[in-house]
Design a protein around this motif. Structure first.
Motif, mmCIF file in Angstrom:
data_model
loop_
_atom_site.group_PDB
_atom_site.id
_atom_site.type_symbol
_atom_site.label_atom_id
_atom_site.label_comp_id
_atom_site.label_asym_id
_atom_site.label_seq_id
_atom_site.Cartn_x
_atom_site.Cartn_y
_atom_site.Cartn_z
ATOM 1 N N THR A 118 44.172 33.502 30.709
ATOM 2 C CA THR A 118 43.741 33.027 31.457
ATOM 3 C C THR A 118 44.985 32.486 32.624
ATOM 4 N N ASN A 150 36.998 35.596 51.294
ATOM 5 C CA ASN A 150 37.866 35.331 51.869
ATOM 6 C C ASN A 150 37.179 35.931 53.266
ATOM 7 N N ARG A 151 35.834 35.884 53.450
ATOM 8 C CA ARG A 151 35.857 36.774 54.654
ATOM 9 C C ARG A 151 35.091 35.697 55.576
ATOM 10 N N GLN A 207 47.804 33.869 34.277
ATOM 11 C CA GLN A 207 47.502 35.158 35.487
ATOM 12 C C GLN A 207 46.666 34.444 36.530
ATOM 13 N N MET A 208 46.526 33.215 36.825
ATOM 14 C CA MET A 208 45.984 32.902 37.944
ATOM 15 C C MET A 208 47.164 33.221 39.251
ATOM 16 N N PRO A 253 50.531 37.859 41.301
ATOM 17 C CA PRO A 253 50.388 38.652 42.574
ATOM 18 C C PRO A 253 49.219 39.007 41.986
ATOM 19 N N LYS A 254 48.544 39.697 43.556
ATOM 20 C CA LYS A 254 47.182 39.793 42.885
ATOM 21 C C LYS A 254 47.170 41.227 43.563
ATOM 22 N N PHE A 255 46.116 42.515 43.370
ATOM 23 C CA PHE A 255 46.382 43.220 43.526
ATOM 24 C C PHE A 255 45.409 44.219 44.471
ATOM 25 N N THR A 256 44.227 42.821 45.131
ATOM 26 C CA THR A 256 43.558 43.193 46.267
ATOM 27 C C THR A 256 44.112 44.254 47.624
ATOM 28 N N LEU A 300 43.075 30.549 26.833
ATOM 29 C CA LEU A 300 43.389 29.812 27.929
ATOM 30 C C LEU A 300 44.274 29.900 28.165
ATOM 31 N N TRP A 351 37.526 28.181 33.614
ATOM 32 C CA TRP A 351 38.132 28.613 33.177
ATOM 33 C C TRP A 351 37.586 29.168 31.890
ATOM 34 N N ILE A 352 37.138 28.134 31.307
ATOM 35 C CA ILE A 352 36.653 28.727 29.465
ATOM 36 C C ILE A 352 35.661 30.014 29.820
ATOM 37 N N ASN A 361 43.816 39.060 38.984
ATOM 38 C CA ASN A 361 44.216 38.952 39.921
ATOM 39 C C ASN A 361 43.806 39.234 41.065
ATOM 40 N N ARG A 362 42.582 38.511 42.042
ATOM 41 C CA ARG A 362 41.896 38.983 43.129
ATOM 42 C C ARG A 362 41.982 38.503 43.512
ATOM 43 N N ILE A 363 41.353 38.355 45.355
ATOM 44 C CA ILE A 363 41.704 37.756 46.303
ATOM 45 C C ILE A 363 40.184 36.432 45.808
ATOM 46 N N TRP A 389 35.494 32.445 32.249
ATOM 47 C CA TRP A 389 36.753 33.382 32.859
ATOM 48 C C TRP A 389 37.355 33.685 31.877
ATOM 49 N N SER A 390 37.444 32.502 29.996
ATOM 50 C CA SER A 390 38.398 33.548 29.923
ATOM 51 C C SER A 390 37.648 33.627 27.755
ATOM 52 N N LEU A 391 36.753 33.483 27.772
ATOM 53 C CA LEU A 391 36.033 33.135 25.781
ATOM 54 C C LEU A 391 34.779 34.351 26.448
ATOM 55 N N TRP A 417 41.118 34.903 41.162
ATOM 56 C CA TRP A 417 42.372 34.606 40.533
ATOM 57 C C TRP A 417 42.545 34.940 39.160
ATOM 58 N N ILE A 418 41.562 34.547 37.930
ATOM 59 C CA ILE A 418 42.233 34.981 36.946
ATOM 60 C C ILE A 418 41.923 36.034 36.321
ATOM 61 N N ILE A 427 38.076 30.757 41.200
ATOM 62 C CA ILE A 427 38.895 31.009 40.328
ATOM 63 C C ILE A 427 38.445 32.343 39.247
ATOM 64 N N PHE A 465 36.865 22.231 36.720
ATOM 65 C CA PHE A 465 37.215 23.878 36.341
ATOM 66 C C PHE A 465 38.121 24.295 34.682
#
Lengths: 349, 166
Positions: free
Chosen positions: B31, A45-46, B34-35, B38-41, B28, A308-309, A40-42, A311-313, A37-38, A34, A304
């Protein structure tokens, strides 16, 4: 009590502890996913499909790591602190009402270790208070200024927020008229969930639960920029793993308690009776399983929200934390009790 | 004190801003949005980045059909600010008369400034697109001619870029 009862209790204990460990492992993965994702990464996943085995790889790595104990540390308490943390976290799981009781072979079986305990809520409050010993001892015994600061902050934070947490629960207890978690759920499953009667108490409980579990924005005990790692600076290997695990276990426990007290516990549909809507017999196995699913779903949803909190605050400053605890949450929770009592008196319930 | 104006944060904020909760909800919401963006990775070992011609990667020697372009003038070695290049010249029967008997670039010293490429009168040393530089030991970091010579066909992007901007 014959040997079958005993076997059932042992089996339930095994299931609960293992479920908690696996849940904690996947909550760590969920946290990382999460967070990614917040941002903008993945995310991981390996290891395995979608990174599903990442946490097991991490735990395996922690087992292989050297267990470093600082020379100046009090090694007995240094070893004891993670044990206290995890033991307290597990103890809370014993009273969480995971499912309704179902009759199998003449025995009423539910997933809870101690079902229908009449002081379950007090046990939870007591145990979360004892949990601070793990953090405080970890900080103190490490003989490191950063660890000590982390432990101290944790103690102060727990004392400030424990009060508001206990007071916010009182409104719920007044409505249900019982400290028994099963009674509290029964009271909600017929009518509206407590979150509709006690929205302010719910918000206060959510905030204090964040503070009690040392989660952001109240993660001052492990504030990285100021305190390196906080109370677990001097921990490595599986001792660190246990402290980390306890944090996530506490998070799930807090979520489950919130689901019990405010979101109707295992009640599937708000305002209505589940059994009549779904056409299932009350106390039958399918209904209990569905309700168990609903309870776990609610708990995970709240987990969740916790993540979520986080990674937001941004993190609170120490004086802001104390101001919020003593000057806002405490009066608000007292006012909530007064209002609840007055309304109940006027409605003559 | 009548005409004193204050600008205190707690007085500037409205009631709803002061109780934080609506602003927290807004944060909130941000964020949460943002979830699903699209991803940048970039999945690195599988998805590789192909640099443009302007990229300054590992410096290499241009190899024509009949050998290297380099005439071993030593200008690159002279201009190199990190003293990474060593050239030893020798004579040859070809038209250009000189060639580098030994040409070594110490990649542990190289700072990828591109001065060698800029100073080269023969366009014989150019910066390549190679950015995956891993060495198991310090000795491996010193690249000799066998590793530096790259066929001219693989360096077209860089050569075109140089002609365009020089």
């Amino acid at each position: 009590m014959d040997w079958i009862d005993f076997a059932i209790i042992v089996a339930k204990g095994g299931i609960l502890v293992n479920a908690m460990l696996i849940a904690a492992a996947y909550m760590v993965l969920a946290e990382r996913k999460i967070a990614a994702w917040i941002q903008n990464r993945i995310g991981p996943n390996r290891v395995g499909p979608w990174g599903l085995f990442q946490s097991f790889a991490d735990v395996f790595k922690l087992y292989l790591k050297e267990d470093v104990v600082p020379a100046a540390a009090d090694y007995r308490f240094h070893a004891l602190a993670p044990v206290i943390s995890i033991a307290v976290a597990i103890t809370v799981y014993a009273v969480i009402p995971w499912s309704d009781a179902v009759e199998i072979g003449g025995r009423m079986i539910s997933l809870t270790m101690a079902p229908d305990m009449n002081v379950a809520l007090l046990v939870i409050l007591a145990m979360t208070s004892v949990g601070v010993y793990g953090v405080a001892l970890a900080g103190w015994s490490s003989n490191n200024k950063y660890s000590l600061m982390g432990g101290l902050r944790s103690s102060a934070q727990m004392i400030s927020y424990e009060l508001s947490m206990g007071l916010s629960i009182i409104g719920v207890v007044m409505i249900a008229g019982s400290l028994n978690l099963v009674d509290i759920i029964r009271g909600q499953s017929a009518g509206a969930w407590n979150v509709f009667y006690q929205p302010i108490a719910f918000i206060i409980f959510l905030v204090t639960a964040l503070a009690e579990t040392n989660r952001a924005p109240f993660d001052l005990p492990e504030a990285e920029p100021e305190l390196v790692g906080g109370y677990h600076t001097e921990y490595s290997g599986m001792k660190f793993g246990l402290l980390y695990l306890a944090e996530y276990a506490n998070m799930l426990a807090s979520s489950a308690i919130m689901a019990t007290l405010f979101l109707g516990g295992w009640d599937i549909i708000p305002f209505l009776d589940d059994a009549t809507i779904l056409g299932l017999e009350p106390g039958s196995l399918p209904l209990v399983l569905l309700q168990h699913g609903a309870f776990v779903g609610k708990s995970l949803l709240l987990v969740f929200v916790f993540i979520w909190i986080r990674w937001s605050l941004p993190r609170f400053r120490y004086d802001q934390l104390m101001n919020l605890g003593w000057k806002i949450l405490l009066p608000l929770s007292l006012a909530n009790i007064a209002v609840t009592g007055t309304v109940m008196l006027l409605l003559n319930r | 004190m009548a005409n004193v104006t204050t600008n205190i944060e707690s007085e500037r904020m409205t009631f709803w801003e002061r109780i934080y909760l609506p602003e927290i909800a807004r944060g909130l919401g941000l964020t949460l949005r943002q979830m699903f963006r699209p991803k940048f990775t970039r999945q690195y070992p599988e998805e590789r980045w192909e640099p443009e011609g302007s990229y300054r990667g590992r410096p290499v020697l241009v190899q024509e059909e009949d050998g290297e372009r380099c005439v071993a003038c030593g200008l690159c070695s002279r201009v190199c600010p990190a003293l990474a290049i060593e050239v030893r010249a020798a004579e040859t029967d070809k038209e250009k008369e000189r060639y580098p008997e030994l040409f070594e670039i110490n990649m542990l010293r190289c700072i990828y400034c591109g001065f060698c490429e800029e100073v080269c009168p023969e366009e014989a040393i150019v910066m390549s697109k190679d950015y995956e530089l891993v060495f198991g030991s310090q000795d491996e970091g010193i690249l000799g001619k066998e590793k530096l010579l790259i066929p001219v066909s693989q360096l077209q992007d860089r050569l075109e870029f140089l002609r365009q901007w020089r």
